[in-house]
Write a protein that holds these residues in place. Structure first.
Motif, PDB file in Angstrom:
ATOM      1  N   MET A   1      30.643  27.466  29.992  1.00  0.00           N
ATOM      2  CA  MET A   1      31.358  28.162  31.133  1.00  0.00           C
ATOM      3  C   MET A   1      31.939  29.424  30.423  1.00  0.00           C
ATOM      4  O   MET A   1      32.606  29.306  29.524  1.00  0.00           O
ATOM      5  CB  MET A   1      32.545  27.181  31.544  1.00  0.00           C
ATOM      6  CG  MET A   1      33.223  28.039  32.740  1.00  0.00           C
ATOM      7  SD  MET A   1      34.365  26.798  33.128  1.00  0.00           S
ATOM      8  CE  MET A   1      34.384  26.792  35.036  1.00  0.00           C
ATOM      9  N   SER A   2      31.811  30.501  31.090  1.00  0.00           N
ATOM     10  CA  SER A   2      32.025  31.609  30.506  1.00  0.00           C
ATOM     11  C   SER A   2      33.416  32.013  30.773  1.00  0.00           C
ATOM     12  O   SER A   2      34.234  31.422  31.732  1.00  0.00           O
ATOM     13  CB  SER A   2      31.289  32.838  31.085  1.00  0.00           C
ATOM     14  OG  SER A   2      31.577  32.982  32.287  1.00  0.00           O
ATOM     15  N   PHE A   3      34.371  32.948  30.190  1.00  0.00           N
ATOM     16  CA  PHE A   3      35.399  33.167  30.219  1.00  0.00           C
ATOM     17  C   PHE A   3      35.677  33.831  31.674  1.00  0.00           C
ATOM     18  O   PHE A   3      36.805  33.446  32.436  1.00  0.00           O
ATOM     19  CB  PHE A   3      36.099  34.251  29.234  1.00  0.00           C
ATOM     20  CG  PHE A   3      37.332  34.710  29.700  1.00  0.00           C
ATOM     21  CD1 PHE A   3      38.559  34.100  29.206  1.00  0.00           C
ATOM     22  CD2 PHE A   3      37.621  35.895  29.993  1.00  0.00           C
ATOM     23  CE1 PHE A   3      39.820  34.367  29.415  1.00  0.00           C
ATOM     24  CE2 PHE A   3      38.836  36.528  30.553  1.00  0.00           C
ATOM     25  CZ  PHE A   3      39.978  35.902  30.123  1.00  0.00           C
ATOM     26  N   THR A   4      34.846  34.560  32.192  1.00  0.00           N
ATOM     27  CA  THR A   4      34.755  35.062  33.520  1.00  0.00           C
ATOM     28  C   THR A   4      34.880  34.019  34.600  1.00  0.00           C
ATOM     29  O   THR A   4      35.577  34.206  35.665  1.00  0.00           O
ATOM     30  CB  THR A   4      33.627  36.218  33.559  1.00  0.00           C
ATOM     31  OG1 THR A   4      32.420  35.578  33.526  1.00  0.00           O
ATOM     32  CG2 THR A   4      33.983  37.383  32.812  1.00  0.00           C
ATOM     33  N   ASP A   5      34.095  33.193  34.776  1.00  0.00           N
ATOM     34  CA  ASP A   5      34.056  31.945  35.535  1.00  0.00           C
ATOM     35  C   ASP A   5      35.378  31.445  35.539  1.00  0.00           C
ATOM     36  O   ASP A   5      35.880  30.998  36.663  1.00  0.00           O
ATOM     37  CB  ASP A   5      33.056  30.873  35.040  1.00  0.00           C
ATOM     38  CG  ASP A   5      31.699  31.384  35.386  1.00  0.00           C
ATOM     39  OD1 ASP A   5      31.342  32.445  36.155  1.00  0.00           O
ATOM     40  OD2 ASP A   5      30.651  30.863  34.767  1.00  0.00           O
ATOM     41  N   LYS A   6      35.845  31.079  34.500  1.00  0.00           N
ATOM     42  CA  LYS A   6      37.325  30.238  34.366  1.00  0.00           C
ATOM     43  C   LYS A   6      38.370  31.430  34.859  1.00  0.00           C
ATOM     44  O   LYS A   6      39.163  30.817  35.657  1.00  0.00           O
ATOM     45  CB  LYS A   6      37.848  30.221  32.936  1.00  0.00           C
ATOM     46  CG  LYS A   6      36.980  28.903  32.211  1.00  0.00           C
ATOM     47  CD  LYS A   6      37.336  28.732  30.699  1.00  0.00           C
ATOM     48  CE  LYS A   6      36.684  27.739  30.160  1.00  0.00           C
ATOM     49  NZ  LYS A   6      37.150  27.477  28.927  1.00  0.00           N
ATOM     50  N   ALA A   7      38.106  32.457  34.552  1.00  0.00           N
ATOM     51  CA  ALA A   7      39.369  33.460  35.264  1.00  0.00           C
ATOM     52  C   ALA A   7      39.210  33.626  36.704  1.00  0.00           C
ATOM     53  O   ALA A   7      40.345  33.684  37.436  1.00  0.00           O
ATOM     54  CB  ALA A   7      39.101  35.038  34.682  1.00  0.00           C
ATOM     55  N   LYS A   8      37.868  33.542  37.484  1.00  0.00           N
ATOM     56  CA  LYS A   8      37.619  33.601  38.658  1.00  0.00           C
ATOM     57  C   LYS A   8      38.093  32.557  39.312  1.00  0.00           C
ATOM     58  O   LYS A   8      38.790  32.317  40.422  1.00  0.00           O
ATOM     59  CB  LYS A   8      36.319  33.775  39.012  1.00  0.00           C
ATOM     60  CG  LYS A   8      35.711  34.967  38.759  1.00  0.00           C
ATOM     61  CD  LYS A   8      34.070  35.198  39.020  1.00  0.00           C
ATOM     62  CE  LYS A   8      33.420  36.462  39.065  1.00  0.00           C
ATOM     63  NZ  LYS A   8      32.044  36.596  38.902  1.00  0.00           N
ATOM     64  N   ASN A   9      38.024  31.242  38.883  1.00  0.00           N
ATOM     65  CA  ASN A   9      38.409  29.981  39.671  1.00  0.00           C
ATOM     66  C   ASN A   9      39.944  30.152  39.237  1.00  0.00           C
ATOM     67  O   ASN A   9      40.485  29.470  40.476  1.00  0.00           O
ATOM     68  CB  ASN A   9      37.837  28.808  38.636  1.00  0.00           C
ATOM     69  CG  ASN A   9      36.281  28.504  38.917  1.00  0.00           C
ATOM     70  OD1 ASN A   9      35.938  29.041  39.865  1.00  0.00           O
ATOM     71  ND2 ASN A   9      35.947  27.900  38.151  1.00  0.00           N
ATOM     72  N   LYS A  10      40.465  30.286  38.361  1.00  0.00           N
ATOM     73  CA  LYS A  10      41.888  30.384  38.290  1.00  0.00           C
ATOM     74  C   LYS A  10      42.550  31.493  39.274  1.00  0.00           C
ATOM     75  O   LYS A  10      43.719  31.267  39.939  1.00  0.00           O
ATOM     76  CB  LYS A  10      42.480  30.811  36.795  1.00  0.00           C
ATOM     77  CG  LYS A  10      44.039  30.465  36.428  1.00  0.00           C
ATOM     78  CD  LYS A  10      44.420  29.152  36.830  1.00  0.00           C
ATOM     79  CE  LYS A  10      45.477  28.571  36.264  1.00  0.00           C
ATOM     80  NZ  LYS A  10      45.785  27.175  36.498  1.00  0.00           N
ATOM     81  N   ALA A  11      41.945  32.588  39.291  1.00  0.00           N
ATOM     82  CA  ALA A  11      42.338  33.565  40.328  1.00  0.00           C
ATOM     83  C   ALA A  11      42.140  33.017  41.805  1.00  0.00           C
ATOM     84  O   ALA A  11      43.234  33.166  42.677  1.00  0.00           O
ATOM     85  CB  ALA A  11      41.578  34.805  40.216  1.00  0.00           C
ATOM     86  N   GLN A  12      41.239  32.284  41.901  1.00  0.00           N
ATOM     87  CA  GLN A  12      41.001  31.817  43.296  1.00  0.00           C
ATOM     88  C   GLN A  12      41.906  30.857  43.462  1.00  0.00           C
ATOM     89  O   GLN A  12      42.755  30.525  44.612  1.00  0.00           O
ATOM     90  CB  GLN A  12      39.674  31.318  43.584  1.00  0.00           C
ATOM     91  CG  GLN A  12      39.508  30.657  45.161  1.00  0.00           C
ATOM     92  CD  GLN A  12      38.023  30.119  45.427  1.00  0.00           C
ATOM     93  OE1 GLN A  12      37.310  29.969  44.395  1.00  0.00           O
ATOM     94  NE2 GLN A  12      37.826  29.913  46.457  1.00  0.00           N
ATOM     95  N   GLU A  13      42.611  29.784  42.493  1.00  0.00           N
ATOM     96  CA  GLU A  13      43.260  28.761  42.793  1.00  0.00           C
ATOM     97  C   GLU A  13      44.941  29.409  42.882  1.00  0.00           C
ATOM     98  O   GLU A  13      45.486  28.807  44.002  1.00  0.00           O
ATOM     99  CB  GLU A  13      43.535  27.885  41.555  1.00  0.00           C
ATOM    100  CG  GLU A  13      44.186  26.835  41.566  1.00  0.00           C
ATOM    101  CD  GLU A  13      44.222  25.850  40.339  1.00  0.00           C
ATOM    102  OE1 GLU A  13      44.949  24.974  40.217  1.00  0.00           O
ATOM    103  OE2 GLU A  13      43.251  26.028  39.506  1.00  0.00           O
TER     104      GLU A  13
END
Length: 64
Positions: A1-13
């Motif tokens: 999982m890329s850093f951008t995917d993690k960041a997008k998920n965290k931002a949505q959360e």
């Protein structure tokens, strides 16, 4: 999982958490529910990515 995917998920959360809190403060049930839904979607997506990564890690461990 890329850093951008993690960041997008965290931002949505976090966006969902903010909407839920605003809904609580303004007594807006629709906004509260929308925020809770965004949070759960982001958490489910993150969990799916974690499962994928765990599968890759197991595969890599057996290949070595």
């Amino acid at each position: 999982m890329s850093f951008t995917d993690k960041a997008k998920n965290k931002a949505q959360e976090m966006n969902g958490a903010a909407k839920e809190r605003i809904g609580d403060v303004t007594d807006n049930e629709r906004l509260r529910a929308e925020g809770a839904n965004e949070q759960s979607t982001a958490r489910a997506r993150q969990a799916g990515q974690n499962v994928k990564q765990a599968g890759r890690d197991v595969k890599d461990a057996f290949e070595k």
